[in-house]
Design a protein around this motif. Structure first.
Motif, PDB file in Angstrom:
ATOM      1  N   LEU A 177       0.808  -1.227  -0.213  1.00  0.00           N
ATOM      2  CA  LEU A 177       0.097   0.024   0.042  1.00  0.00           C
ATOM      3  C   LEU A 177       0.526   1.236   0.159  1.00  0.00           C
ATOM      4  CD1 LEU A 177      -2.779  -1.093   2.601  1.00  0.00           C
ATOM      5  CD2 LEU A 177      -2.867  -0.720  -0.107  1.00  0.00           C
TER       6      LEU A 177
ATOM      7  N   VAL B 258       1.862   1.678  -3.472  1.00  0.00           N
ATOM      8  CA  VAL B 258       0.729   2.427  -4.443  1.00  0.00           C
ATOM      9  C   VAL B 258       0.723   3.820  -3.937  1.00  0.00           C
ATOM     10  CG1 VAL B 258      -1.843   2.342  -4.550  1.00  0.00           C
ATOM     11  CG2 VAL B 258      -0.737   0.379  -4.240  1.00  0.00           C
TER      12      VAL B 258
ATOM     13  N   TRP C 289       1.836  -4.668  -4.834  1.00  0.00           N
ATOM     14  CA  TRP C 289       1.955  -3.653  -5.647  1.00  0.00           C
ATOM     15  C   TRP C 289       1.525  -3.777  -6.954  1.00  0.00           C
ATOM     16  CZ3 TRP C 289       5.616  -2.151  -9.368  1.00  0.00           C
ATOM     17  CH2 TRP C 289       5.279  -1.054 -10.152  1.00  0.00           C
TER      18      TRP C 289
ATOM     19  N   LEU D 207      -2.027  -5.322  -7.114  1.00  0.00           N
ATOM     20  CA  LEU D 207      -3.104  -4.294  -6.996  1.00  0.00           C
ATOM     21  C   LEU D 207      -3.172  -3.456  -8.564  1.00  0.00           C
ATOM     22  CD1 LEU D 207      -2.315  -3.032  -3.357  1.00  0.00           C
ATOM     23  CD2 LEU D 207      -4.123  -4.428  -4.172  1.00  0.00           C
TER      24      LEU D 207
ATOM     25  N   ILE E 292      -5.449  -4.624 -11.023  1.00  0.00           N
ATOM     26  CA  ILE E 292      -7.142  -4.743 -10.731  1.00  0.00           C
ATOM     27  C   ILE E 292      -7.893  -3.634 -11.429  1.00  0.00           C
ATOM     28  CG2 ILE E 292      -8.812  -4.467  -8.979  1.00  0.00           C
ATOM     29  CD1 ILE E 292      -6.906  -5.719  -7.096  1.00  0.00           C
TER      30      ILE E 292
END
Length: 427
Positions: free
Chosen positions: A30, A33, A131, A134, A137
């Motif tokens: 996160l 990100v 990362w 993610l 997605i």
């Protein structure tokens, strides 16, 4: 022969090392990100076939998106704190034996840093594939949740090292806690105080003094999240004390007395449930307002709202895991006392129900306060309709109750094993 660092890292067992690495991998992912989103200011958000979510693509709303990602790390950081508590009793004995053998406090802190820091550093490295996953997605509209045209770059090394350093800091605190744990168990610890409520009061005061602007709004969110998270141990203590003085149910009394005696671990495990409640309350006002006022670009606003709702659900799962870890450690640490209760005639079902009620008392009141504060506060600030705040409060409380029921159901086999008569033996 294994190196000393590896031996120390696995001193708490493979399970705890894996849990620490998993939690820090998600935190590191996160952080990467958030860094990638921040680096969009260096170049356009749209490159080739990529189309980033509108709230991330728009420079005006991008700071809020970054803040949302950072807030999502809170339950994972708290999960790490609970993970390192696994095996507290065995660690206390091990550190006491090392102290008798000549280990100093500095040695214990250094070994604690290695024991937690190495799995945390490994988790920081594993944050890179998190990362990347993610970034694969997509929303229903085909936009990506994470910018892939620009990555974290060299800042990834900083994020990984920060994750490992935080793990080492938690480990150092472990090495310093041996005497503190003994003092708390002897009843020498003060009840928690509601000092963080000052942050909640400061949030609207900041709006009045500094005016309405994007930086002020972000600062208000940070103050509210920090304030309501800091109130978790105090809320658990106050609610438990009120229940203990009024209830006649054995299971509820047992749960309340346990929380009243040591509210901090359960409070820390459930601290971020207030942020989940805040999110639910704000969405209960924001989404109906968008549906009532927007006619052609609803997706631009509802897309981020859906992401926020999914993030809150993920956070609730992390909170449930954190509570499961806390209750597991509680069962393992108090197995002799629990077995004694059953031996004196307390039914196993009462002890089992007390675990679920302890979870409920730790989470539901804070989630209700958080969702009411978020919904009413946002409605007053943005001029929205607070009609759906009450349903949001009920849904948030019901979701926490469901999470507690699932946690108690998963932990029931361990609890029943801990209640067996053989745990009454002292040798």
């Amino acid at each position: 022969m294994r190196p000393l660092a590896v031996t120390l890292a696995l001193a708490g067992g493979w399970g705890r090392a894996a849990l620490v690495a998993g939690a820090t991998a998600l935190v590191s992912g996160l952080l990467l990100v958030a860094i990638a989103m921040a680096r969009l200011w260096e170049q356009p958000a749209w490159t080739g076939d990529e189309w980033v979510l509108g709230a991330v693509r728009d420079p005006g709303t991008r700071p809020g998106a970054i803040l949302g990602v950072l807030v999502l790390t809170l339950p994972l950081v708290l999960l790490l704190d609970q993970a390192v508590r696994l095996g507290t009793t065995a660690r206390r004995r091990r550190f006491a034996a090392l102290s008798v053998a000549g280990a100093t406090r500095r040695d214990l802190r250094r070994w604690g840093a290695v024991e937690v820091g190495l799995p945390a550093l490994l988790g920081g490295v594993l944050g890179v594939p998190v990362w990347w996953l993610l970034g694969r997605i997509h929303t229903l509209e085909g936009t990506t949740l994470v910018p892939t045209s620009v990555g974290p770059g060299p800042w990834a090394v900083v994020a990984i090292l920060l994750t490992g350093a935080y793990g080492a800091l938690v480990g150092i605190r472990l090495g310093s806690r041996v005497d503190l744990d003994v003092a708390r168990r002897a009843g020498g610890d003060r009840p928690p105080r509601p000092w963080s409520a000052l942050l909640i009061v400061l949030a609207p005061a900041l709006l009045v003094v500094a005016g309405d602007s994007d930086p002020v709004s972000l600062a208000m969110v940070l103050l509210l999240v920090a304030g309501i998270a800091g109130l978790a141990p105090w809320t658990a203590y106050v609610v438990a004390r009120a229940i203990a003085s009024r209830t006649a149910r054995p299971a509820l009394l047992l749960a309340a007395r346990r929380l009243q005696a040591d509210p901090r671990p359960a409070g820390r495990a459930a601290a971020s449930v207030g942020a989940v409640g805040l999110t639910a309350g704000v969405l209960a006002v924001f989404v109906p307002d968008v549906l009532a006022t927007q006619t052609y670009d609803e997706g631009y606003y509802l897309g981020p709202a859906l992401v926020a709702a999914v993030g809150a659900a993920v956070a609730l799962v992390a909170i449930a895991v954190s509570l499961a870890v806390h209750l597991t450690e509680s069962v393992l640490e108090r197995r002799r006392e629990m077995a004694a209760l059953v031996a004196t005639g307390v039914p196993m079902s009462v002890v089992s129900e007390s675990q679920r009620l302890e979870c409920l008392v730790s989470t539901v009141p804070l989630s209700v306060v958080g969702s009411a504060l978020g919904g009413i506060g946002y409605a007053a600030w943005a001029g929205g309709d607070g009609l759906f705040v009450l349903p949001a409060v009920l849904v948030t409380g019901a979701a926490c109750a469901l999470a507690c029921w699932l946690v108690s159901l998963v932990l029931r086999p361990w609890l029943l094993e801990a209640l067996q008569p053989e745990h009454l033996r002292t040798t």
